[in-house]
Design a protein around this motif. Structure first.
Motif, PDB file in Angstrom:
ATOM      1  N   ARG A  49      -2.134  -6.257 -23.533  1.00 39.14           N
ATOM      2  CA  ARG A  49      -2.043  -8.186 -22.880  1.00 39.14           C
ATOM      3  C   ARG A  49      -2.906  -7.990 -21.547  1.00 39.14           C
ATOM      4  NH1 ARG A  49       3.695  -7.992 -20.364  1.00 39.14           N
ATOM      5  NH2 ARG A  49       3.824  -5.760 -19.419  1.00 39.14           N
ATOM      6  N   PHE A  50      -3.113  -9.275 -21.282  1.00 38.98           N
ATOM      7  CA  PHE A  50      -3.571  -9.886 -19.588  1.00 38.98           C
ATOM      8  C   PHE A  50      -2.144 -10.390 -19.711  1.00 38.98           C
ATOM      9  CE2 PHE A  50      -7.042  -9.544 -22.665  1.00 38.98           C
ATOM     10  CZ  PHE A  50      -7.944  -8.901 -22.106  1.00 38.98           C
ATOM     11  N   THR A  51      -2.196 -10.283 -18.293  1.00 40.81           N
ATOM     12  CA  THR A  51      -0.992 -10.353 -17.337  1.00 40.81           C
ATOM     13  C   THR A  51      -1.338 -10.621 -15.769  1.00 40.81           C
ATOM     14  OG1 THR A  51       1.268  -9.360 -16.215  1.00 40.81           O
ATOM     15  CG2 THR A  51      -0.396  -7.921 -17.216  1.00 40.81           C
ATOM     16  N   LEU A  52      -0.339 -11.061 -15.255  1.00 42.19           N
ATOM     17  CA  LEU A  52      -0.517 -11.341 -13.709  1.00 42.19           C
ATOM     18  C   LEU A  52       0.450 -10.701 -13.010  1.00 42.19           C
ATOM     19  CD1 LEU A  52       1.635 -14.134 -12.819  1.00 42.19           C
ATOM     20  CD2 LEU A  52       1.766 -14.308 -15.195  1.00 42.19           C
ATOM     21  N   GLU A  53       0.275 -10.584 -11.891  1.00 37.56           N
ATOM     22  CA  GLU A  53       1.009  -9.117 -10.274  1.00 37.56           C
ATOM     23  C   GLU A  53       1.467 -10.310  -9.310  1.00 37.56           C
ATOM     24  OE1 GLU A  53       0.909  -6.407  -6.926  1.00 37.56           O
ATOM     25  OE2 GLU A  53      -1.113  -6.526  -8.858  1.00 37.56           O
ATOM     26  N   VAL A  54       2.883 -10.877  -9.788  1.00 37.84           N
ATOM     27  CA  VAL A  54       3.542 -11.846  -8.823  1.00 37.84           C
ATOM     28  C   VAL A  54       4.547 -10.830  -7.195  1.00 37.84           C
ATOM     29  CG1 VAL A  54       4.084 -13.798 -10.559  1.00 37.84           C
ATOM     30  CG2 VAL A  54       5.690 -11.808 -10.116  1.00 37.84           C
ATOM     31  N   ASP A  55       4.471 -11.294  -6.580  1.00 35.85           N
ATOM     32  CA  ASP A  55       5.351 -10.663  -5.339  1.00 35.85           C
ATOM     33  C   ASP A  55       6.833 -11.332  -5.667  1.00 35.85           C
ATOM     34  OD1 ASP A  55       6.349 -10.225  -2.857  1.00 35.85           O
ATOM     35  OD2 ASP A  55       5.635 -11.394  -2.167  1.00 35.85           O
ATOM     36  N   THR A  64      14.268  -3.320  -5.656  1.00 31.91           N
ATOM     37  CA  THR A  64      13.943  -2.675  -6.567  1.00 31.91           C
ATOM     38  C   THR A  64      14.737  -1.166  -6.326  1.00 31.91           C
ATOM     39  OG1 THR A  64      11.853  -3.171  -6.563  1.00 31.91           O
ATOM     40  CG2 THR A  64      11.686  -1.353  -7.352  1.00 31.91           C
ATOM     41  N   ALA A  65      15.699  -1.128  -7.990  1.00 30.23           N
ATOM     42  CA  ALA A  65      15.699   0.197  -8.155  1.00 30.23           C
ATOM     43  C   ALA A  65      15.803   0.844  -9.181  1.00 30.23           C
ATOM     44  CB  ALA A  65      18.079  -0.685  -8.017  1.00 30.23           C
ATOM     45  N   SER A 137      11.200   0.536   0.501  1.00 32.00           N
ATOM     46  CA  SER A 137       9.773  -0.400   1.152  1.00 32.00           C
ATOM     47  C   SER A 137       9.466   0.640  -0.630  1.00 32.00           C
ATOM     48  CB  SER A 137       9.287   0.084   1.658  1.00 32.00           C
ATOM     49  OG  SER A 137       9.029   1.079   1.893  1.00 32.00           O
ATOM     50  N   THR A 138       8.206  -0.219  -0.844  1.00 30.42           N
ATOM     51  CA  THR A 138       7.436   0.170  -1.739  1.00 30.42           C
ATOM     52  C   THR A 138       5.795   0.386  -0.805  1.00 30.42           C
ATOM     53  OG1 THR A 138       8.392  -0.871  -3.127  1.00 30.42           O
ATOM     54  CG2 THR A 138       5.702  -0.120  -4.118  1.00 30.42           C
ATOM     55  N   ALA A 139       5.132   1.799  -1.081  1.00 24.80           N
ATOM     56  CA  ALA A 139       4.048   1.936  -0.820  1.00 24.80           C
ATOM     57  C   ALA A 139       3.335   2.154  -1.359  1.00 24.80           C
ATOM     58  CB  ALA A 139       3.875   3.702  -0.192  1.00 24.80           C
ATOM     59  N   SER A 140       3.318   1.980  -2.751  1.00 29.53           N
ATOM     60  CA  SER A 140       1.755   1.625  -3.976  1.00 29.53           C
ATOM     61  C   SER A 140       2.629   1.457  -5.434  1.00 29.53           C
ATOM     62  CB  SER A 140       0.831   3.250  -3.945  1.00 29.53           C
ATOM     63  OG  SER A 140       0.065   3.038  -4.835  1.00 29.53           O
TER      64      SER A 140
END
Length: 149
Positions: A49-55, A64-65, A137-140
């Protein structure tokens, strides 16, 4: 799948809105040839599928858990998987090795959201035990590993 197909996938993974002409310039194909290859990659299932990345924070979901869960003896795996697939907080659900049954990645607005999610799982009798880790936090983060060819 040849190297041109792999490069097309890499370029689309970086930016799914990239123009066919731009992709063609990189891989040395005409826009129509790129379009045909993308059509074949979709038809073969290589591109799902084609998708988007959101904040997530912009959507009000900054938490995030990761949850490791063990299913009760009498719980069908299909029931748990269906629940995880349909729950809006669940981003990922992985069947894992070791003493746990599954690992979930969820996003919530706050810590209460995590508690509510766990209470729902317990109320549905879908978990026997769990361990939750909250990401500070998310480094990558990405959903596709870009090729190194």
């Amino acid at each position: 799948m040849d190297t041109s197909d792999r490069k097309i996938i890499d370029l689309l993974a970086e930016d799914a809105r990239r123009s066919l002409a731009s992709i063609g310039d990189v891989v040395g194909l005409s826009p129509s040839a790129v379009n045909e290859r993308i059509r074949r990659l979709v038809a073969s299932g290589a591109i799902k599928r084609f998708t988007l990345e959101v904040d997530p924070a912009a959507l009000g979901l900054p938490i995030t858990a990761f949850m490791l869960v063990t299913l009760p003896q009498d719980t069908e795996q299909a029931a748990f998987r269906d629940y995880a697939e349909s729950h809006p907080a669940v981003l990922e659900c992985h069947h894992v090795t070791g003493s746990w049954s599954y690992m979930l990645k969820i996003r919530t607005a706050d810590l209460t959201g995590i508690e509510t999610f766990l209470a729902d799982l317990k109320g549905e009798r879908l978990i026997a035990r769990s361990e939750t880790m909250i990401a500070l936090s998310t480094a990558s983060e990405r959903s596709y590993v870009i090729g190194t060819d």
